[in-house]
Motif scaffolding. Sequence first.
Motif, PDB file in Angstrom:
ATOM      1  N   PRO A   1       0.824  -1.215   0.000  1.00  0.00           N
ATOM      2  CA  PRO A   1       0.000   0.000   0.000  1.00  0.00           C
ATOM      3  C   PRO A   1       0.861   1.270   0.000  1.00  0.00           C
ATOM      4  N   TYR A   2       0.518   2.198  -0.876  1.00  0.00           N
ATOM      5  CA  TYR A   2       1.148   3.514  -1.044  1.00  0.00           C
ATOM      6  C   TYR A   2       2.507   3.461  -1.738  1.00  0.00           C
ATOM      7  N   ALA A   3       3.014   2.258  -2.041  1.00  0.00           N
ATOM      8  CA  ALA A   3       4.345   2.186  -2.653  1.00  0.00           C
ATOM      9  C   ALA A   3       4.371   2.817  -4.041  1.00  0.00           C
ATOM     10  N   ASP A   4       3.398   2.499  -4.884  1.00  0.00           N
ATOM     11  CA  ASP A   4       3.397   3.018  -6.255  1.00  0.00           C
ATOM     12  C   ASP A   4       3.357   4.549  -6.289  1.00  0.00           C
ATOM     13  N   PRO A   5       2.392   5.186  -5.613  1.00  0.00           N
ATOM     14  CA  PRO A   5       2.384   6.653  -5.650  1.00  0.00           C
ATOM     15  C   PRO A   5       3.603   7.273  -4.968  1.00  0.00           C
ATOM     16  N   LEU A   6       4.135   6.601  -3.952  1.00  0.00           N
ATOM     17  CA  LEU A   6       5.332   7.114  -3.281  1.00  0.00           C
ATOM     18  C   LEU A   6       6.513   7.118  -4.244  1.00  0.00           C
ATOM     19  N   ILE A   7       6.671   6.039  -4.976  1.00  0.00           N
ATOM     20  CA  ILE A   7       7.761   5.948  -5.954  1.00  0.00           C
ATOM     21  C   ILE A   7       7.636   7.048  -7.003  1.00  0.00           C
ATOM     22  N   ARG A   8       6.448   7.210  -7.542  1.00  0.00           N
ATOM     23  CA  ARG A   8       6.235   8.215  -8.592  1.00  0.00           C
ATOM     24  C   ARG A   8       6.451   9.635  -8.055  1.00  0.00           C
ATOM     25  N   THR A   9       6.034   9.859  -6.814  1.00  0.00           N
ATOM     26  CA  THR A   9       6.194  11.192  -6.227  1.00  0.00           C
ATOM     27  C   THR A   9       7.657  11.510  -5.991  1.00  0.00           C
TER      28      THR A   9
ATOM     29  N   LEU B   1       3.563   3.132   4.497  1.00  0.00           N
ATOM     30  CA  LEU B   1       4.303   4.140   3.735  1.00  0.00           C
ATOM     31  C   LEU B   1       3.514   5.430   3.571  1.00  0.00           C
ATOM     32  N   GLU B   2       2.284   5.458   4.059  1.00  0.00           N
ATOM     33  CA  GLU B   2       1.440   6.628   3.899  1.00  0.00           C
ATOM     34  C   GLU B   2       2.036   7.897   4.508  1.00  0.00           C
ATOM     35  N   PRO B   3       2.595   7.870   5.735  1.00  0.00           N
ATOM     36  CA  PRO B   3       3.183   9.104   6.275  1.00  0.00           C
ATOM     37  C   PRO B   3       4.371   9.607   5.465  1.00  0.00           C
ATOM     38  N   VAL B   4       5.115   8.707   4.840  1.00  0.00           N
ATOM     39  CA  VAL B   4       6.227   9.116   3.980  1.00  0.00           C
ATOM     40  C   VAL B   4       5.681   9.852   2.757  1.00  0.00           C
ATOM     41  N   LEU B   5       4.634   9.295   2.161  1.00  0.00           N
ATOM     42  CA  LEU B   5       4.005   9.935   1.007  1.00  0.00           C
ATOM     43  C   LEU B   5       3.437  11.296   1.390  1.00  0.00           C
TER      44      LEU B   5
END
Length: 247
Positions: free
Chosen positions: A116-124, A236-240
């Motif tokens: 969860p949240y890995a894909d958008p975190l990577i792109r961001t 990973l949500e807080p990182v994003l």
Amino acid sequence: MTSDTTQTDSVAETTENEKLRELVTRARAVLWDFDGPICRLFAGHSSERVATGLVRWLEGRGLHGLLTEGERESLDPHVVLRAVDRRHPGSDLVAELEARLTHEELHAASSAWPTPYADPLIRTWVALGSRLAIATNNSPLVVRAYLESRGLTACFDPHIYGRTQDLHHLKPDPHCLNRALNATGAAPAEALMIGDTPSDHEASLRAGVPFLGYAHNARKEKLLKEAGATLIVDSLEPVLRILRGQA
């Protein structure tokens, strides 16, 4: 009235959030472990079953005594692979065992669950100009297959550093982290390693790279803490959220 315990917990949480923000915002290069932080590779294809299959394959060749009882019962395919390599380094036996594990990992990649949240975190992170690399004990063929299925290959390419037949370079050896640092031109202090195992943490220490632990359950968190990891997230949500605040 707020209790002393509540106030103490609040202060501790604020301190952890500040440490996380500092760690994330100063990273110019982010080195990712693959299985765990990016996806659950064996979500639909049990790693325990894979390890058992490797052990049975060895036993079928009359090599039951090659592994200790603990290694046979570890239910970790990398433990089995490392053990055989220690006793027969560079042998055809090790090469065939590694190929069998790669085949199983490729099969698992088709049913892997995205973290969860890995894909958008990577792109961001990419959109903000950070350089990304993967430093993993899994086969780079498997990593590429998964990234292609998610449309994420361009976020990392060509910086994908995984298992080779030189198995002594598997983490906790920092070899793949050092390769990533050299290729991206990042100094260790300006990089960040995201991993979910004690071997990830040890490799980051040996490479001089700050470490962020990812633990999707209490067992993972306990193992990371026992290994000395001081900053661990269960999402990973807080990182994003931190990165989106920078955008």
